[in-house]
Write a protein that holds these residues in place. Structure first.
Motif, PDB file in Angstrom:
ATOM      1  N   ILE A  39       0.813  -1.120   0.003  1.00  0.00           N
ATOM      2  CA  ILE A  39       0.112  -0.039  -0.030  1.00  0.00           C
ATOM      3  C   ILE A  39       1.034   1.388   0.023  1.00  0.00           C
ATOM      4  N   TYR A  44      -4.689   2.045   5.138  1.00  0.00           N
ATOM      5  CA  TYR A  44      -5.296   1.301   4.080  1.00  0.00           C
ATOM      6  C   TYR A  44      -6.838   1.403   4.215  1.00  0.00           C
ATOM      7  N   TYR A  46     -10.818   0.805   3.191  1.00  0.00           N
ATOM      8  CA  TYR A  46     -11.636  -0.039   2.137  1.00  0.00           C
ATOM      9  C   TYR A  46     -13.150  -0.091   2.788  1.00  0.00           C
ATOM     10  N   THR A  75     -10.585   1.304   8.282  1.00  0.00           N
ATOM     11  CA  THR A  75      -9.382   1.852   8.042  1.00  0.00           C
ATOM     12  C   THR A  75      -8.194   0.936   8.852  1.00  0.00           C
ATOM     13  N   ASP A 262      -6.599  -9.000  -1.402  1.00  0.00           N
ATOM     14  CA  ASP A 262      -7.236  -7.742  -1.533  1.00  0.00           C
ATOM     15  C   ASP A 262      -8.749  -8.043  -1.259  1.00  0.00           C
ATOM     16  N   LEU A 271      -0.947  -6.363   5.060  1.00  0.00           N
ATOM     17  CA  LEU A 271      -0.445  -5.079   4.485  1.00  0.00           C
ATOM     18  C   LEU A 271       0.795  -4.738   4.860  1.00  0.00           C
TER      19      LEU A 271
END
Length: 316
Positions: A39, A44, A46, A75, A262, A271
């Protein structure tokens, strides 16, 4: 793009870094297979599915009742795992005729880091260690947590019926992960009991994967490992001290995990930003020691129903 650390070791052009990554891989039953999503930045974000929109059958010339699904944003932040390995230049000079002393200390530091990561993967809690990340025990809720029995469930028991009851629950755990898990994690004693129960019930134990790990329904049965030092005082990452009903401090849990690189697929993934980083800092100005620094900017993300926990398992 998500790569395992095994792939990263092959791709590395730095001999020191490649050697360190290989120790991570060899020492861990998680880091040897978890996909690590590269990342940007230190976090990150999503989307996680909250509710599905409604659908319906309609009559000719009638319309639909409009409805929209909802999503929530999650997050995951990267954390910094690592340490410094110092070796006095005198020790390096006088005791490296057989084994390189810096290499030994670096390998020990990596071994400690892998155990730290594995412990956090299951038991991590930012309320306890603000610098770490939440593990599966804290993340999994609702239908992802299954009670084996009200007051604990033995693996072997005293009869074939007892063992079949356990395997029914293990099947329920497996079925709770869409698409099926890639690994089943437990402590060494529970793993041994499962293999013994399979032998008694005449179930074939097939070795699977590159490491030829014992499996149930083709899914590797893996020991989550231990933490602590020295060796004689180590404790199980998945301890046999959980309470289930009247079974006070007698039970443990089994985790089913599906890997994913993913958010497009249910699963659990790692990650990172930069992967495992290794720096030879040379001799310090403050004292005559040679320092190697190892850092791993890492985190964990859970997408969908990619993992589940079966709790209340007795070592009996």
């Amino acid at each position: 793009m998500a790569l395992s650390l095994s792939d990263a070791a092959v791709a590395s052009q730095n001999n020191l870094q490649r050697g360190v990554i290989e120790v991570f891989v060899n020492e861990s039953v998680i880091l040897d297979r978890i996909p690590m999503l590269e990342i940007n930045g230190n976090a990150y974000a999503y989307n996680k599915e909250a509710t599905l929109p409604g659908v319906e059958f309609r009559a000719v010339n009638n319309g639909y009742t409009e409805s929209t699904g909802t999503i929530v944003q999650a997050t995951e932040s990267l954390v910094i795992l690592g340490g410094d390995a110092d070796v006095d230049r005198f020790i390096q000079q006088t005791r490296s005729n057989i084994n390189d002393q810096r290499a030994i200390q670096t390998a020990l530091k990596v071994k400690a880091a892998t155990r730290k990561f594995q412990d956090a993967f299951f038991n991590g809690d930012v309320a306890v260690d603000v610098n770490g990340f939440d593990g599966l025990k804290k993340r999994l809720t609702g239908s992802q947590v299954i009670d084996a029995a009200t007051d604990g469930l033995p693996v072997l028991g005293s009869t074939s019926a007892d063992r079949q009851t356990f395997f029914d629950k293990l099947d329920e755990l497996i079925a709770s992960v869409p698409g099926g898990p890639d690994a089943l994690y437990m402590n060494a004693s529970i793993r041994s009991k499962i293999l013994s129960a399979m032998r008694r019930e005449n179930q074939y134990v097939e070795p699977v994967g590159v490491k030829k790990e014992a499996s149930y329904q083709g899914i590797p049965l893996l020991d989550a490992g231990k933490v602590g030092s020295p060796v004689g005082s180590q404790t199980n990452i998945l301890p046999q001290t959980e309470t289930q009903g009247t079974a006070t401090s007698q039970c443990s849990s089994i985790y089913a995990v599906k890997w994913s690189g993913d958010e497009a697929d249910n699963g659990v993934g790692g990650l990172t930003n930069g992967g495992v980083q290794v720096d030879d800092l040379g001799e310090l100005d403050s004292k005559p020691v040679l320092r190697t620094r190892i850092e791993f900017y890492c985190g964990v993300a859970t997408w969908g129903l990619g993992a589940a926990r079966l709790r209340g398992i007795k070592n009996a």
